[in-house]
Every structure is written in structure tokens, then in C-alpha cells.
Design a protein around this motif. Structure first.
Motif, PDB file in Angstrom:
ATOM      1  N   UNK A  52      20.514  87.039  47.087  1.00  0.00           N
ATOM      2  CA  UNK A  52      19.166  86.450  47.113  1.00  0.00           C
ATOM      3  C   UNK A  52      18.146  87.468  46.627  1.00  0.00           C
TER       4      UNK A  52
ATOM      5  N   UNK B 257      27.890  82.624  49.825  1.00  0.00           N
ATOM      6  CA  UNK B 257      26.792  81.758  49.390  1.00  0.00           C
ATOM      7  C   UNK B 257      25.717  82.538  48.637  1.00  0.00           C
TER       8      UNK B 257
ATOM      9  N   UNK C 189      24.374  72.771  45.787  1.00  0.00           N
ATOM     10  CA  UNK C 189      24.010  74.191  45.822  1.00  0.00           C
ATOM     11  C   UNK C 189      23.654  74.722  44.435  1.00  0.00           C
ATOM     12  N   UNK C 190      24.178  74.053  43.406  1.00  0.00           N
ATOM     13  CA  UNK C 190      23.971  74.527  42.041  1.00  0.00           C
ATOM     14  C   UNK C 190      22.907  73.724  41.293  1.00  0.00           C
TER      15      UNK C 190
ATOM     16  N   UNK D  52      25.181  87.529  50.806  1.00  0.00           N
ATOM     17  CA  UNK D  52      24.094  86.560  50.593  1.00  0.00           C
ATOM     18  C   UNK D  52      22.713  87.208  50.500  1.00  0.00           C
TER      19      UNK D  52
ATOM     20  N   UNK E 242      22.131  81.904  46.296  1.00  0.00           N
ATOM     21  CA  UNK E 242      21.109  80.842  46.335  1.00  0.00           C
ATOM     22  C   UNK E 242      21.403  79.688  45.370  1.00  0.00           C
ATOM     23  N   UNK E 243      22.222  79.937  44.348  1.00  0.00           N
ATOM     24  CA  UNK E 243      22.466  78.886  43.359  1.00  0.00           C
ATOM     25  C   UNK E 243      23.918  78.435  43.295  1.00  0.00           C
ATOM     26  N   UNK E 244      24.686  78.702  44.337  1.00  0.00           N
ATOM     27  CA  UNK E 244      26.060  78.223  44.350  1.00  0.00           C
ATOM     28  C   UNK E 244      26.951  79.100  45.207  1.00  0.00           C
ATOM     29  N   UNK E 245      28.171  78.627  45.439  1.00  0.00           N
ATOM     30  CA  UNK E 245      29.135  79.420  46.198  1.00  0.00           C
ATOM     31  C   UNK E 245      29.908  80.303  45.230  1.00  0.00           C
TER      32      UNK E 245
ATOM     33  N   UNK F  17      30.333  80.356  40.266  1.00  0.00           N
ATOM     34  CA  UNK F  17      30.218  78.915  40.064  1.00  0.00           C
ATOM     35  C   UNK F  17      29.747  78.684  38.640  1.00  0.00           C
ATOM     36  N   UNK F  18      29.873  77.457  38.183  1.00  0.00           N
ATOM     37  CA  UNK F  18      29.554  77.144  36.789  1.00  0.00           C
ATOM     38  C   UNK F  18      28.052  77.237  36.532  1.00  0.00           C
ATOM     39  N   UNK F  19      27.265  76.698  37.443  1.00  0.00           N
ATOM     40  CA  UNK F  19      25.816  76.821  37.298  1.00  0.00           C
ATOM     41  C   UNK F  19      25.237  75.688  36.488  1.00  0.00           C
ATOM     42  N   UNK F  20      24.388  74.900  37.115  1.00  0.00           N
ATOM     43  CA  UNK F  20      23.835  73.741  36.437  1.00  0.00           C
ATOM     44  C   UNK F  20      22.439  74.019  35.917  1.00  0.00           C
TER      45      UNK F  20
END
Lengths: 611, 611
Positions: free
Chosen positions: B600, B463, A246-247, B596, B465-468, B489-492
Motif C-alpha cells: 500500500x 493482499x 479487488x482488481x 500489505x 490494494x489492487x489484487x491478491x 494478479x493480472x490487473x484490470x
């Protein structure tokens, strides 16, 4: 087989997802309802975009909590369904997923469920839509596929069939064998996901930890083989709920997904044999037979002392580049002072693997979507067969000093006769350990398994003073090539950059002699605390002499049912350290039990050569 | 009560851990064996350091897989134990934890277990050591405390007693009531941990998700009350295995741990009443009665248009600082253009809470280890009672315009009579939402619960778009103060900095009028996709007129058993956006089902004022 993926498997907006899916070469897509609802694209927009990208909309999903309910709830369900049918007509989708109900309103009555699903199928038929009914593993009354199949049989309508999902079947350990009793044309859809073995509630597991086939521990190929034997000719469609995917970047995840399906089809072919046709198959894996070299990017002189102290001999210099070749036994180390300096100091940039057929190795990798590196580097270099691993490590396929193939060593002028390189006790590279970015671990695991044909070992958690480190080794059957894949925790503090440590482990036939030689040369090994040795005494009765030796030489010790393991570490330079190991008997591990003491000792030391 | 913590609960080297534990004011420490083994400190060093820090070494742990085994295994266990006794003598520790066996070699025979534990206790007695036997929740034959107590009774040796651990008891839902049947002097030790309700195997849960009491869902206070009723006078000792605490800064975790114990003792006092003495208690919580203000750090003019469009009136200007006061109903917003500009643009820097007794609020916070902010800001300012929340947000305790207390509003010259501020429909601040760094979420949750006396609501996963995104609201009983704590979330990927969004939600008595006013002024609301409204139609029968209105005004909709919720969002400026909500009936939530679509839509928009 057609290949499809559910939009929920990827990150980003629906537009991003479609672009990534199309770009990775999929034939179709499942539209996850929530992705559409939050999107600014109308259903017509989605339909056009998908068509432009060559993607069929294979499924609209999910429709929930419909069947086996009292009449008023049924009326509401049918009303909802009509809305969904309208959306699907706008999308141009003709297949809708209906999950077995989890509603407390649902009644445990198969005839009622069948009757109501038949009603839904009749309504769907008016729109040219087919209903694929799926048993959720946590469905209230229907939680496995043969129960769902019984209800579909009872309903007996051409527009009602089954959706099978590998996760829902395998996660509950339901035997897929009975799938062969279902006519292929009643299986309307097949969703695929794998998952690592994790001890938790199946719903929690499903929502957070699914992964692509080949990345987990479920026998997805066996299940697909069963499904294809029925004559099922719909798509193989991935549906993965994964906190990390998801990330992650959607383009990369889509590529990873496609790699997974290619490898899966190959495995299914092996499992199903001639009974199934239509599977594409990449060129067969070419299993490497050993390490040819490890290449360290480091300034001139940064590692020479260390290698010399271990008994390595500088046997050659590259004809056209500032690269030195160090050797001992068949362990070869390239020290490349010409590559772009990493801000973290010396780093492991490439590994060479001995391949029976380097060109075939590259073909295999390419078929599995690995980036192939340019074959010619310099005008006078021998041609190279190489690909990039997911973490950027370059993997070269070599035939070192064989008469049937040009050898990469031909590029090196011979400083010393390589016979001289046999002075020390080190015989070969035992393994390399590569730290993976946390969001590429599953991808890396699949790369080494599918591209190189390595087999995964147990997944471990190693306590570091600043977090838990996940580690999983992959190796050839015979242990000639072993790669430990580590994934670091994210790290909430300043020392987090320490985490990308990599190492090369050399096998010694006499680790005591190697350690003595190393120490006599004045080099420093990683110092192991006295408490470790006191505890070793409590754990094992090793005898006074051996205990003294271990303690004196900073040797770590482990044993298993098959043998013993002795190892020591050099200090870290930049991102890299070296390990010397000796396997006694048939010990198969990597001394993971000693990882905490090693990690703590490494954190305790100031690092050399660091940026 | 003495307060203690196990070294495994913190990150870093053993030396770091001891320093952090001593610094946070603990009386004692459990030495987790692995922390000692990997340390360069000798047991004597550890003993000295602990003494210098005022820490008793309360326990050495754990000793495993000892009891109910065949004779040869017993001999090995006794040999191991002698080694541990020697280490403990060097440490100056007199209590050893023995966990119930998980070994396949263990025999299901209570008499054998008792006999062997008696033997161990006899050996321990020779060293002045006492054995605390603990039932692991996943013990092979002994997995609850009354079984362990039976065996301890049978063994009948003064140097053998019980260790009770709240996690092992409560995680398996074992009733702690029977603890009252155990004599207090046979309970040798009490370990405490909480955990969030998570549906997984208890071992996996224990190893990764324990947290400090008050941060999870277990009734730790009830259990401690039972233990103290027995006359137990040993320490309250925290033992937490937590993947995040392993990565967090140890000083901060130790403070958090201490805060947890202070709050726990208070709760135990409430539960146990007069039957238990020796509990210290902080000043009682002062529950806030509403929001006084929200302070946004923003350049002059950056937010004025937005506030004006919502019907806010600029009613005052600070006498000595570039701060504007905007008001509508009792909703007050400070726009501070004098605070250091955040690189991300406008941010929510402070909240004011109405307190019945601001000084008492601060005393409470201080007793729970929150940093108190300097009371005087400028020479002419009214005195301020304020503390820093774990994420750095300043929390001011106010009595706005009450005759009994100086009011912070006195610092503001009155531009407009505040009666004019009642022109719009907005009545008050409904809630604020603060995004917490991922490694401070549990700490923040405990802060709001213990310091402010707010109650936690259900934990949610939203949720994006880029993580929970994890979200948990805390509120006063009456809902007058509501804070939504989000953890990103941490985010990649590159957009990860987007995640620290904060918002202020204002309650409107007529959201349609507020939305119309807002739009008429030319301001832009967050645009909600048409697909959302199409789906709303499928979900609810709202009637054509209402549907049209929702769609026209970008209003989101939710309902629960108690009422309805309507809300809309402004565009994001820097890290901040505003929300307008209307609660109809007794709706208690925050419209999480719509998160969500909101997230988004926010990702889809270019951001204003961003760095």
C-alpha cells in the motif's frame, strides 16, 4: 433501509474506497481494519472524509479470537480490545464486529464464551461501543447463528448483540428460518454477500468468490426478509471478498454494489410482503418480448453478401445516416457504416429489444444505475429509449410498427415492401452472444437480471484451444429474448484479441433449406471437421440420410430430454459471426456441447476483415 | 522409461500440440478424444504426424460410463466402443483408457462390472486393443485403485488391465503402498499429475489445478517408485488439466513437462534405490552456498546515491564494460549502465550464486533444459557459467575469489581495497524477490527446485490494494540462498505495470544503525503509516523505547516461534527497490504479514525513474 458496504469489497487505497462509496450514494461504510492500518490517513482523517462524503462509519471490523479462552489469553484479548476501542473513538465508530474464534486456544464452553463476551461488552459500554458477535462458518466451536445467539442470550448485556452474515449462514446451508425468533434489537448488524455455487471448502470459497447479492446462487433476499421481519433497523451492508473486485476500478464496483442493493430491496419487498416497510423499490421491470434488431457496425458492403446469402432483404435505408435495414421474418439487422470503425473490423454495437413500454424500460434501467443514452440522436430521428450495457453494447427499447408508439423503423425509407422480407426460412433472432471483459462478468450478469428481468441459466465452462471460456445465458421465461454472456480467459499469447467474438443467432424454420440457400449463393459456412461427424455416429443413431445431410451442410447437432438443436455458423468477419439455429421440440439450450468444435474451427480459419 | 504426455495438457490445435510434444523430446503421446474430434486432421493424418515426430500413440482416451449397467445401456456402450476401436485402428493406437463410471445408471455390483469389462476386453482383443481401466477419484461406485484391481482380477482377461493415475490416488489420500501387490504386466498405463494443496472438491481441483510433478504438493515420486517396483515397463505419461497451461504457449509447456519428468525420474531413483532400473538421471544438483552478487541494469548514477547511503562502497569497475561493482561485507551489487535500457527504468537483470562447482551447476541446468548463456562475453572476460531462469533473469554460477577457480571479480579493476567494504553493518544478500509472469509461476517454481535444488516454502496470498499477490519462497536448507517468487494478479486497471517489482534484500547485523546511516545521508526510506505502529502496539508488548525506534525509522516488525524480523525498504526506482532485514534468533520467514502495508505504501508513492 440504510445502505452500507465494507471497504474490503473494493480496490485501491482507503481514500479511493471512501470516495467511490460516497459517490455511489451509500449511507455508510464498514471500515475493514487492514484498510485502515495500511493507510496514511489517520482515524481522524477517515472520520472527517467519511462525514464529508455523507457516510456514517457503521462498523469497525473484525476483532478476532477473543472468547472462550484461558485467563492469560483473555487478558491479552482485553488489552487488544482497549486499543481497538481507542481507534474507534478516533474514527467515531460505535459498533465493533467480533468473529467467533478460530483459535486452537478456544475452549468449547458456551458459558465461558458468554462470560468473556459479557466482560468485553462491559468494557465496550464504557466507550459507548456495542459488540456485534458473528458466527463464522468456519468458527472453531461456534459456526452458526443460533449457537451465537445462545451465547449472546447467556451473556445478557445490552452492549452485546449479533452480527448476521448471509454468506456464513447460506454457504453452510443453515436454515435462516430461526432468525425470526431473535428480537430485532439484538441483531446489531447485517452483512450481505452472495456467491456462485462452487464445490470447495467454505473458507476458500468465502475468501475468493463472494459476490454482490443477485450475482450468485444464494437466496440472500429470503434471508434479508427474515431479518427485517424481526424489526431490525440497522443498515444492509455488503461485505464481499472477491479476487476480481479487488482488481477492478473502485468507482464502478461501488456502482455495481449499489445496483445490487436496489435490486435486493425490491426482491425482499416481494418476499416479505406487507410485513416489512421502509424498503425502497425501483419502477417494476419491463420484461422484453423479443428482439427488435441487432446493429452491426461495418463498412458498406462488408456484410451485405452474407445477409443476402441467408435470405435477408435490404428493406430500408436510414433517412439521415449511413445505416441499412435488412430483414427476414421479424429478424432485423442494421448495418451501420457510419459509426467509428473498430480496429477489429465489424462488431455488434447495439441490440434492440421489443418492450411493452420503452419509456418504462428506461426508467427501470435508470433506477438501477444504467447509463441512459441521449434520447435524440438527430433532429429528424424518432426519439430513442436506450441504455448502455456494462460491456458498452447499446440496448434500445422499441415498439416496432405498433400503432400506439413511434417506431424506429419510421426513420428508414422503404426500399422494398417488408412483405418481401418473408422469402427465406429465418423467422426471428434466437439469441445474441456477447463476450464480456473478464472483470465485468458479474456486473453484466446482474445488469441483465435486474434491469431487464432476465433469468440466469446454468454456468458453463467451454474448452477453447487456448483456454477455458465461461458462459452463462440469461433469458426471458418464454425464451423470446436470450442473451449468452461469455467471458474469455485472459490469454497469455498473441491470439488473445480473438477472444472478443460476438454473434447473432437467427432461428430458421428449415435449417437445411437455409444452409442450402446459403451455400448455393457461394457464401462460406464454418467448416466442421469429419471427426466430429464420425463421433456423432458413435453417440447417436441418427440414420444414414440425416448423418449425410449434417455432414454435407456443416450442421452441428445436439439433443436434450425436450428436443433437438441444429445449428451452423458463418465465417467470422471482424469480431462478428452469425449462427443459424433450428430448435426442434422444446430444446432449451444453445448447443454448448458443440462449442469446442466451433471454437477450434474458428481458431483454425484465417479471419476476414480483421485489423 | 518412455516419456509421454496427454494432448489435453497443452494449448492449441492438435497439430500444434504434437509438434510441441515431439519438439520437447517425448517418446509418446496420449490422444485426448476431444482434441481429435475438433481437429481437421484425420486419424490417419495424426498417425503420420506422430510417426514423423517420433511419437508413439500410447493411449486413446477416455472412454466413459461403460461398466455395470443394465443390458440396453450395455448394448449402446458396446456400439460406442466399436466406433472407438475403428478410430483407434486408424490412429494406430492399441490401448484405450476406460474410466470408472460416473453414470447414475451404473449399478454397485462388482461381478456385473467385471463381466461387462470382460466382454469389452474380448471385443477389444479382436482389434488387437487392450483396455486400461482407471478408478476415477469421483467414480460412482469404483473410486480407488484396489477396487478397480479387484474388478480387473475378477474379469480375468489378458486384454484388460489397470490404468493408474497419481492424481486420482493421491488427491483422495489413498495409500499407494498396495500397488506393490499388483503384477506389473497388469498395469497397462501410468498417468502422472501433481497438484497444489487446495481445499476443494476433488473434481473441481482435478479439472483446473493439476500441474506437472514437482510443481505441486503430492508425492508423485513415491507413487511412481511403487509402480516401478511391480515391473511396470510402460511409459510415464503426464496428464494435466490446468487452466493456465491451457492458455500458455505449447512449446514452452512441453519443455516444462519434460523438465518435470527428468526431475521426477531422478527422485524416483532416489526413492526406489536399486530395486528399479532403467531410470535416466541428470547430473546431481549442485546446491549453491550463497549469493555472489545481484546485477541491476540502471543508468550511471541512478543507484549510486542509494547504495552509498546504505554503506556500500564502489570497489571496482569492469575492464571492458560500463559496470560498477559495489560491495559491503559479502553483499555485492553490480550496476550495469551498458545493458539495454528497460522502458520501466532500473531492473534486476541477473543474480550470481556461489557454487562449489560452476561447470557442474551449468551441466545440471542444461540437463534440465534450461537455456545456457554463451560462456564468453568479451574477449578479455573471465569465462562465465550462466543460465536463464524462466522469467529471463540470468543466473550466474560463481566461485568468488577462491584460489581453485577464476573469479568473476578478476574482470574488475580494484578502485578500493575490498577490505574497505566492511565499513557498514550489511553482511550479505539475504534474499532476492522476483515477480513472475502469472503464466510462468509453476515453471519458475520447478526451475528453482529442480535445477538449483532449492526447497519450496508455504504458498502465500498477499493482499495488495489492487489484487491478491501469490508468493512462494524457495531456499537452500541452510537459508544461504533464498528467492521469493511472486506472481502478480493480472490487473484490470492502468497501474497494472507496477506489478513487476523486484527487490534485493540485504542482511544487516544492526538494522537500526543501517537505517540511521541511510537517513543521515538524506536518502528516503519507504514511509510506513502511523496506523501500522498503533496496531503493532495492540499486537505486541514491545516496550516504549523499541516502539519509538521502529516508528522513527520506518522499521517493520514480525516474530514467529523461532525469532524476530526487522526490515525497512528504500523507495522504488524503476522496477527495483531494496530491502534491509535483520533476523533475530532463528526467524525463517520474510515478514509476509507486513507485505500489505509495504504494498500500500509503495502504491501511494510516486515512483522514481519510471518510464
Amino acid at each position: 433501509m440504510r445502505r452500507s458496504i465494507a471497504t474490503v469489497s473494493l480496490s485501491g487505497s482507503l481514500a479511493d474506497k471512501l470516495t467511490a462509496i460516497g459517490g455511489a450514494g451509500f449511507d455508510g461504510v464498514e471500515i475493514f481494519e487492514n484498510d485502515l492500518l495500511v493507510s496514511g490517513l489517520s482515524p481522524e482523517d477517515v472520520r472527517r472524509r467519511a462525514a464529508d462524503l455523507g457516510l456514517a462509519i457503521e462498523l469497525y471490523q473484525p476483532f478476532r479470537d477473543f472468547e472462550a479462552v484461558p485467563p492469560d489469553v483473555l487478558a491479552d484479548g482485553l488489552r487488544r480490545a482497549e486499543h481497538k476501542f481507542a481507534v474507534m473513538e478516533r474514527l467515531g465508530a460505535t459498533r465493533m464486529l467480533v468473529c467467533s474464534s478460530v483459535s486452537p486456544a478456544a475452549i468449547d464452553d458456551d458459558a465461558l464464551a458468554a462470560g468473556q463476551l459479557r466482560l468485553l461488552a462491559e468494557r465496550a459500554a464504557e466507550h459507548g461501543i456495542r459488540i456485534a458477535y458473528e458466527a463464522l462458518a468456519w468458527g472453531r466451536h461456534v459456526s452458526d447463528y443460533f449457537h451465537a445467539w445462545k451465547i449472546v442470550r447467556m451473556a445478557d448485556h445490552p452492549n452485546l448483540g449479533l452480527c448476521l452474515d448471509s454468506f456464513h449462514i447460506l454457504a453452510r446451508d443453515v436454515d435462516p428460518y430461526a432468525i425470526r425468533t431473535i428480537p430485532g434489537d439484538k441483531i446489531f448488524f447485517l452483512q450481505l454477500a452472495d456467491a456462485p455455487a462452487l464445490p470447495m471448502d467454505v473458507l476458500h470459497w468465502s475468501r475468493h468468490y463472494r459476490c454482490f447479492p443477485g450475482q450468485g446462487d444464494l437466496d440472500v433476499a429470503g434471508l434479508v426478509a427474515e431479518v427485517l421481519r424481526t424489526g431490525y433497523d440497522g443498515p444492509l451492508s455488503l461485505e464481499v471478498f472477491n479476487d476480481i473486485f479487488r482488481q477492478a476500478a473502485s468507482m464502478r464496483t461501488a456502482q455495481d454494489a449499489m445496483r445490487s442493493l436496489i435490486a435486493l430491496e425490491e426482491q425482499v419487498g416481494v418476499r416479505a410482503g406487507a410485513s416489512v416497510t421502509g424498503l425502497t423499490s425501483p419502477p417494476p421491470p419491463v420484461v422484453p418480448s423479443g428482439f427488435a434488431f441487432a446493429e452491426l457496425a461495418a463498412p458498406t458492403g462488408a456484410l451485405g453478401g452474407l445477409l443476402d446469402a441467408l435470405g435477408f432483404v435490404r428493406v430500408g435505408t436510414h433517412a439521415g445516416k449511413p445505416v441499412e435495414l435488412w430483414q427476414q421474418g421479424t429478424a432485423r439487422v442494421l448495418v451501420n457504416s457510419g459509426s467509428a470503425e473498430s480496429p477489429d473490423g465489424p462488431a455488434l454495437g447495439a441490440i434492440g429489444l421489443e418492450s411493452p413500454d420503452p419509456a418504462a424500460s428506461v426508467k427501470r434501467a435508470e433506477a438501477l444505475l444504467s447509463p441512459v443514452l441521449p434520447r435524440m440522436r438527430g433532429p429528424h430521428d424518432a426519439p430513442l429509449d436506450a441504455v448502455a450495457a456494462p460491456d458498452g453494447t447499446e440496448v434500445f427499447f422499441c415498439r416496432t410498427a405498433r400503432p400506439d408508439h413511434p417506431s424506429w423503423t419510421d426513420d428508414f425509407s422503404e426500399n422494398r415492401r417488408s412483405a418481401d422480407a418473408a422469402a427465406g426460412e429465418i423467422t426471428h433472432i434466437d439469441h445474441v452472444a456477447l463476450t464480456q471483459p473478464w472483470h465485468h462478468f458479474d456486473e453484466a450478469s446482474l445488469f441483465y437480471r435486474s434491469v431487464l428481468g432476465l433469468r440466469p441459466h446454468e454456468s458453463l465452462e467451454l474448452p477453447d484451444p487456448y483456454g477455458l471460456m465461461r458462459s452463462r445465458a440469461v433469458s426471458t421465461e418464454d425464451g423470446a429474448v436470450r442473451v449468452a454472456l461469455n467471458v474469455a480467459y485472459v490469454g497469455a499469447h498473441d491470439g488473445s484479441h480473438d477472444l472478443a467474438w460476438q454473434h447473432v443467432a437467427f432461428a430458421s424454420r428449415d435449417i437445411v433449406a437455409t444452409a442450402r440457400r446459403f451455400r448455393a449463393s457461394g457464401a462460406e459456412m464454418l467448416s466442421i471437421p469429419a471427426n466430429y461427424y464420425d463421433d456423432l455416429e458413435a453417440r447417436y443413431d441418427l440414420g444414414a440420410e440425416r448423418r449425410r445431410l449434417l455432414r454435407e451442410l456443416n450442421l452441428l447437432y445436439d439433443r436434450d430430454g425436450q428436443g433437438e438443436f441444429l445449428h451452423f455458423y458463418t465465417e467470422t468477419t471482424g469480431r462478428v459471426f452469425l449462427e443459424i439455429v433450428q430448435r426442434v421440440g422444446d430444446y432449451r439450450g444453445y448447443g454448448a456441447v458443440n462449442a469446442p468444435v466451433r471454437l477450434a474451427a474458428q481458431h483454425a480459419r484465417p479471419r476476414r476483415g480483421s485489423g
